[in-house]
Design a protein around this motif. Structure first.
Motif, PDB file in Angstrom:
ATOM      1  N   UNK A  72       0.720  -1.196   0.186  1.00 29.06           N
ATOM      2  CA  UNK A  72       0.152   0.005   0.074  1.00 29.06           C
ATOM      3  C   UNK A  72       0.908   1.249   0.065  1.00 29.06           C
ATOM      4  N   UNK A  73       1.995   1.213   0.776  1.00 27.65           N
ATOM      5  CA  UNK A  73       2.729   2.453   0.776  1.00 27.65           C
ATOM      6  C   UNK A  73       3.637   2.588  -0.780  1.00 27.65           C
ATOM      7  N   UNK A  74       3.849   1.473  -1.253  1.00 30.13           N
ATOM      8  CA  UNK A  74       4.587   1.510  -2.443  1.00 30.13           C
ATOM      9  C   UNK A  74       3.552   2.208  -3.446  1.00 30.13           C
ATOM     10  N   UNK A  75       2.316   1.904  -3.335  1.00 30.56           N
ATOM     11  CA  UNK A  75       1.230   2.258  -4.429  1.00 30.56           C
ATOM     12  C   UNK A  75       1.084   3.797  -4.032  1.00 30.56           C
ATOM     13  N   UNK A  76       1.028   4.136  -2.803  1.00 32.20           N
ATOM     14  CA  UNK A  76       0.778   5.621  -2.524  1.00 32.20           C
ATOM     15  C   UNK A  76       2.024   6.440  -3.078  1.00 32.20           C
ATOM     16  N   UNK A  77       3.416   5.675  -3.078  1.00 34.95           N
ATOM     17  CA  UNK A  77       4.295   6.512  -3.512  1.00 34.95           C
ATOM     18  C   UNK A  77       4.801   6.457  -5.136  1.00 34.95           C
ATOM     19  N   UNK A  78       3.572   6.025  -5.888  1.00 32.94           N
ATOM     20  CA  UNK A  78       3.673   5.621  -7.344  1.00 32.94           C
ATOM     21  C   UNK A  78       4.699   4.722  -7.512  1.00 32.94           C
ATOM     22  N   UNK A  79       5.093   3.782  -6.623  1.00 28.65           N
ATOM     23  CA  UNK A  79       5.980   2.570  -7.105  1.00 28.65           C
ATOM     24  C   UNK A  79       7.416   3.241  -7.380  1.00 28.65           C
ATOM     25  N   UNK A  80       7.653   4.452  -6.837  1.00 31.57           N
ATOM     26  CA  UNK A  80       8.950   5.259  -7.427  1.00 31.57           C
ATOM     27  C   UNK A  80      10.274   4.504  -6.770  1.00 31.57           C
ATOM     28  N   UNK A  81       9.819   3.617  -5.651  1.00 36.69           N
ATOM     29  CA  UNK A  81      11.095   3.189  -4.968  1.00 36.69           C
ATOM     30  C   UNK A  81      11.391   1.818  -5.403  1.00 36.69           C
ATOM     31  N   UNK A  82      10.618   1.208  -6.245  1.00 33.97           N
ATOM     32  CA  UNK A  82      10.752   0.123  -7.018  1.00 33.97           C
ATOM     33  C   UNK A  82      12.117  -0.014  -7.805  1.00 33.97           C
ATOM     34  N   UNK A  83      12.889  -1.019  -7.745  1.00 29.70           N
ATOM     35  CA  UNK A  83      14.048  -1.450  -8.612  1.00 29.70           C
ATOM     36  C   UNK A  83      14.049  -1.087  -9.966  1.00 29.70           C
TER      37      UNK A  83
END
Length: 350
Positions: A83-94
Motif C-alpha cells: 500500500x505504501x509503494x502504491x501511494x508513492x507511485x512505486x517510484x522506489x521499485x528497482x
C-alpha cells in the motif's frame, strides 16, 4: 515484422541505435517450418546430445496464472508495504530506479536461454542475466545476497528443476510492490512441450513474507524470427523519475509541477504501439487544463505532471509514468510508457 518496426514498438532504449536495430528481417535459422515457410511451433522438441530437452532459444510469455497477487497469503507487513509503494507511485521499485528487477524476471519478460551441459544462461533485455549451474553443485545455505540470486538446476526426466536463493531485500516480486526478505527461495520447473511451447511453473517460498508458498504458471512461446532489443532504463526514462515530487497521490496534487495548457496542448493526439501481436492505442486529451489518457477505449485517466515531459497515472494499473519526446517546436512525436522491463514506445499517428 515491418509493421512492428514501423510502430517503433521497442522494449528498448530510445537511442538512434535501437531505432536502427539489426536483423529484424532475418528468419531464425535451423528451426522447423511448415510448407509456407512459417515456424512450426508444434514440431517435436529438440534434444541435446545427452538426451535432455534443448531449452536454447528466445522465449516470450504467452499467458500467466497463479496466486502471486493473492494478498490473503501475505503477512501484514507485506500488505502494508504494498500500500505504501502504491501511494508513492512505486517510484522506489528497482525497475523505476534503474536497478535490476531480480526475481521479478523469472515469471515475466522475454528472455533468451542458452544451454550447455554445465550451465544455462538466461539473458534479459535490461542487460541482466542469470546463471543456472547444472554441474551438480548445491546452493550455499547462507550466501551473500545479490540482485539476481544464485541458481542450480537438475533434470528429473524431461523436467528441469531450478532452485534459487540469495536474493537481496531490495527487489520486488512484481511491479505492484510485493517485497520479500532474504529468506526467499524460488523453485522453477521447465517442461518443453514441443518445439514452440515451454511450460514454466514457479513456487515462491519466503517464511518472512508469506503464510504459505505462492505459485505461478507461465506459458512461454518460442519467439521465432524475432530479436530481443536491449532496454536501458536511464535512456528510456530520460531521467524523468528524478523529477517526481510526492509521496501520496492526494498530497501530490497541490505540489505537482504546473505545466502550462499551451504546452499540454502539444501532447494531445493519438499514439500507437505494438505489443505481443496486439496494437495498443493511447489517446491523450486536454480537459479543464489537465491531460487525460484513454488506453484502448477504456475509461479515461487523469495524468499528474511531475515535470514538463513526465506524467504519472495514479489510477492506472501501477501508477506507471509516461514520458513525452518532443520535436524542436515542442510538439510530441512519441510517448514512452515505462514498464518493468523497459519502455513501451507509442508513435504519434494523429
Amino acid at each position: 515484422m515491418k509493421r512492428r518496426l514501423a510502430a517503433l514498438f521497442l522494449l528498448a532504449s530510445v537511442t538512434p541505435l535501437a531505432a536502427h536495430a539489426q536483423w529484424l528481417e532475418l528468419k531464425t535459422p535451423g528451426i522447423p517450418r511448415t510448407a509456407d515457410g512459417k515456424p512450426d511451433l508444434t514440431a517435436p522438441a529438440p534434444r541435446t546430445a545427452d538426451g535432455h530437452p534443448e531449452l536454447t532459444g528466445l522465449w516470450r510469455p504467452a499467458g500467466t496464472t497463479g496466486d502471486l497477487r493473492d494478498t490473503s497469503k501475505l503477512q501484514p507487513w507485506a500488505i502494508t508495504a504494498m500500500a505504501e509503494h502504491e501511494r508513492d507511485y512505486y517510484k522506489n521499485g528497482p525497475h523505476m530506479l534503474c536497478l535490476p528487477s531480480g526475481p521479478a524476471f523469472i515469471a515475466g519478460g522475454m528472455r533468451r536461454m542458452v544451454q550447455s551441459p554445465t550451465v544455462i544462461a538466461v539473458l534479459n533485455g535490461d542487460l541482466t542475466y542469470r546463471q543456472i549451474f547444472t554441474d551438480g553443485r548445491a546452493l550455499e545455505p547462507d550466501p551473500l545476497p545479490i540482485w539476481m540470486g544464485y541458481s542450480v538446476g537438475r533434470w528429473d526426466g524431461d523436467t528441469l528443476i531450478v532452485e534459487s536463493n540469495g536474493f537481496n531485500e531490495r527487489t520486488w516480486l512484481h511491479q505492484e510492490g510485493l517485497s520479500h526478505t532474504e529468506k526467499l527461495r524460488v523453485t522453477e520447473r521447465y517442461r518443453r512441450l514441443d518445439f514452440g511451447h515451454l511450460q514454466l511453473d514457479v513456487t515462491y517460498d519466503d517464511p518472512g513474507t508469506f503464510t504459505a508458498p505462492l505459485h505461478v504458471s507461465v506459458k512461454l512461446e518460442y519467439a521465432a524470427d524475432d530479436v530481443i532489443l536491449e532496454s536501458v532504463c536511464n535512456e528510456a526514462t530520460e531521467g524523468g523519475v528524478k523529477h517526481w515530487v510526492g509521496d501520496k497521490a492526494a498530497d501530490n496534487r497541490p505540489t505537482a509541477v504546473n505545466v502550462p495548457a499551451e504546452v499540454l496542448a502539444k501532447y494531445v493526439g493519438t499514439y500507437q504501439g505494438y505489443w505481443l501481436d496486439n496494437w495498443i492505442t493511447a489517446v491523450f486529451t486536454l480537459e479543464d487544463g489537465a491531460l487525460f489518457l484513454q488506453r484502448n477505449n477504456r475509461e479515461k485517466s487523469a495524468l499528474l505532471p511531475q515535470s514538463e515531459t513526465t506524467f504519472v497515472c495514479p489510477s492506472c494499473q501501477w501508477g506507471q509514468p509516461y514520458v513525452f519526446a518532443r520535436d524542436s517546436d515542442g510538439t510530441a512525436t512519441q510517448v514512452s510508457e515505462i514498464q518493468v522491463s523497459g519502455a513501451w514506445i507509442f508513435k504519434r499517428v494523429e
